[in-house]
Design a protein around this motif. Structure first.
Motif, short mmCIF file in Angstrom:
data_model
loop_
_atom_site.label_atom_id
_atom_site.label_comp_id
_atom_site.label_asym_id
_atom_site.label_seq_id
_atom_site.Cartn_x
_atom_site.Cartn_y
_atom_site.Cartn_z
N ASP A 34 0.81 -1.30 -0.15
CA ASP A 34 -0.01 -0.01 0.06
C ASP A 34 1.07 1.32 0.00
O ASP A 34 0.60 2.23 -0.79
CB ASP A 34 -0.92 0.01 1.40
CG ASP A 34 -2.03 -1.12 1.14
OD1 ASP A 34 -2.11 -1.67 0.14
OD2 ASP A 34 -2.46 -1.26 2.17
N THR A 35 1.99 1.20 1.01
CA THR A 35 2.80 2.41 0.98
C THR A 35 3.46 2.66 -0.37
O THR A 35 3.53 3.75 -0.73
CB THR A 35 3.78 2.03 2.04
OG1 THR A 35 3.04 1.68 3.23
CG2 THR A 35 4.41 3.48 2.22
N VAL A 36 4.09 1.69 -0.99
CA VAL A 36 4.67 1.97 -2.24
C VAL A 36 3.86 2.46 -3.20
O VAL A 36 4.15 3.31 -3.82
CB VAL A 36 5.20 0.66 -2.64
CG1 VAL A 36 5.86 0.40 -4.34
CG2 VAL A 36 6.62 0.13 -1.62
N GLN A 37 2.53 1.84 -3.37
CA GLN A 37 1.29 2.38 -4.25
C GLN A 37 1.25 3.73 -4.04
O GLN A 37 1.35 4.81 -4.97
CB GLN A 37 0.25 1.47 -4.16
CG GLN A 37 -0.74 1.57 -5.12
CD GLN A 37 -0.24 1.14 -6.46
OE1 GLN A 37 0.74 0.49 -6.60
NE2 GLN A 37 -0.60 2.05 -7.68
N GLU A 38 1.02 4.24 -2.91
CA GLU A 38 0.86 5.56 -2.51
C GLU A 38 1.94 6.35 -3.05
O GLU A 38 1.66 7.60 -3.63
CB GLU A 38 0.81 5.73 -0.82
CG GLU A 38 -0.69 5.56 -0.51
CD GLU A 38 -0.47 5.68 1.26
OE1 GLU A 38 0.09 6.78 1.52
OE2 GLU A 38 -1.24 4.93 1.93
N ALA A 39 3.32 6.01 -2.72
CA ALA A 39 4.38 6.79 -3.02
C ALA A 39 4.60 7.05 -4.54
O ALA A 39 4.80 8.07 -5.30
CB ALA A 39 5.51 6.25 -2.45
N LEU A 40 4.23 5.93 -5.35
CA LEU A 40 4.20 5.83 -6.88
C LEU A 40 3.23 6.72 -7.43
O LEU A 40 3.71 7.44 -8.36
CB LEU A 40 3.91 4.48 -7.44
CG LEU A 40 5.24 3.51 -7.41
CD1 LEU A 40 4.99 2.24 -7.49
CD2 LEU A 40 6.67 3.80 -8.11
N LEU A 41 2.13 6.84 -6.67
CA LEU A 41 1.01 7.75 -7.07
C LEU A 41 1.25 9.02 -7.10
O LEU A 41 1.19 10.10 -7.94
CB LEU A 41 -0.56 7.30 -6.52
CG LEU A 41 -1.06 6.03 -6.88
CD1 LEU A 41 -2.11 5.69 -6.09
CD2 LEU A 41 -1.46 6.10 -8.43
N ALA A 42 1.90 9.42 -5.77
CA ALA A 42 2.22 10.77 -5.37
C ALA A 42 3.52 11.31 -6.47
O ALA A 42 3.56 12.31 -6.77
CB ALA A 42 2.78 10.80 -4.03
N ALA A 43 4.33 10.45 -7.00
CA ALA A 43 5.32 10.55 -7.74
C ALA A 43 4.98 10.86 -9.11
O ALA A 43 5.26 11.79 -9.88
CB ALA A 43 6.24 9.29 -7.99
N LEU A 44 3.84 10.19 -9.69
CA LEU A 44 3.19 10.11 -10.86
C LEU A 44 2.83 11.79 -10.73
O LEU A 44 2.90 12.66 -11.67
CB LEU A 44 2.25 9.31 -11.44
CG LEU A 44 2.74 8.32 -11.88
CD1 LEU A 44 1.32 7.13 -12.11
CD2 LEU A 44 3.34 8.31 -13.06
N ALA A 45 1.91 12.12 -9.79
CA ALA A 45 1.22 13.34 -9.49
C ALA A 45 2.40 14.54 -9.32
O ALA A 45 1.90 15.65 -9.81
CB ALA A 45 0.32 13.49 -8.31
#
Lengths: 186, 60
Positions: A34-45
């Motif tokens: 979950d945490t990695v997913q959040e980080a990747l989404l934040a990175a894309l944004a």
């Protein structure tokens, strides 16, 4: 700036590394995902804020660190305390005699600076960290990897400073012993 | 002054990485280190551990 798809591919390529990094600190596979997913989404944004920076991995690790701290805070507030149940003491006692002397005197470590140049050494260190009880590992990583003060750690995890010091002491002694056996003593 | 055991010494060394030790504690450590090679090594190794963990994760 790379094309969006290109950026996404570069991020995805780093996912296994990010997962390993998050697991080391969260000690919970689902929470790490979950945490990695959040980080990747934040990175894309936040792609625009990456533009021009040299190292994608470093930038991404920085984002992930914040997400990991958030996740640890959330875990600490959860009423289910499975990950926070206390763990067995005792291992430290085995290192010392009843009068508190070393049962086996620590050996000298040859060329520790050289070890820091080797990826293999860090693998060995990660394996030693994985063997620590989860709460001990979390506190240790918050302190020694992320650099939080013990006061902050106690507050976030609702433990006393004394307990915090005990956990850190155990972590250091256990890791020292583990590295002796799996790396320096070989 | 009470002499520290190795167990007490390592505990104090560890705490010294997390809080400021009192003057008396630092003196007690020095006295112990003067005659105990094992604790000198353990102390150095705990500090090394801090440095190594800062540099994680492995570059692979």
């Amino acid at each position: 700036m790379p094309a969006p798809d290109d950026f996404r591919t570069q991020l995805e390529a780093l996912r296994p590394y990010l997962l390993r990094y998050a697991s080391l600190q969260l000690r919970d596979a689902a929470a790490a995902e979950d945490t990695v997913q959040e980080a990747l989404l934040a990175a894309l944004a936040g792609e625009a804020s990456f533009a021009g920076r040299a190292n994608l991995r470093t930038w991404l690790t920085g984002i992930l660190k914040h997400k990991i701290v958030d996740a640890i805070r959330r875990q600490a507030r959860e009423p289910v305390v499975s990950a926070y149940a206390d763990e067995e003491p005792g291992e430290i006692d085995e290192l010392f005699s009843e009068r508190g002397h070393w049962n086996e005197r620590p050996a000298a470590w040859g060329d520790p600076d050289g070890a820091l140049e080797q990826a293999q050494f860090f693998r060995a260190l990660e394996r030693c960290l994985e063997r620590l009880p989860s709460r001990t590992a979390q506190v240790f990583m918050l302190r020694e990897h992320l650099g939080f003060e013990t006061g902050e750690i106690c507050k976030e995890l609702s433990i006393t400073p004394t307990h915090c010091w005990v956990l850190l002491y155990r972590a250091r002694m256990t890791l020292r012993e583990c590295l002796q056996q799996t790396w320096f003593g070989k | 002054m009470k002499l520290l055991s190795c167990k007490e010494t390592t505990r104090l060394v560890s705490q010294g990485l997390d809080r400021e030790l009192a003057f008396a504690e630092r003196v007690a450590l020095r006295v112990h280190f003067a005659y105990c090679l094992g604790c000198r090594r353990a102390s150095r190794q705990m500090k090394f551990l801090r440095q190594a963990v800062r540099e994680l994760p492995a570059r692979t």
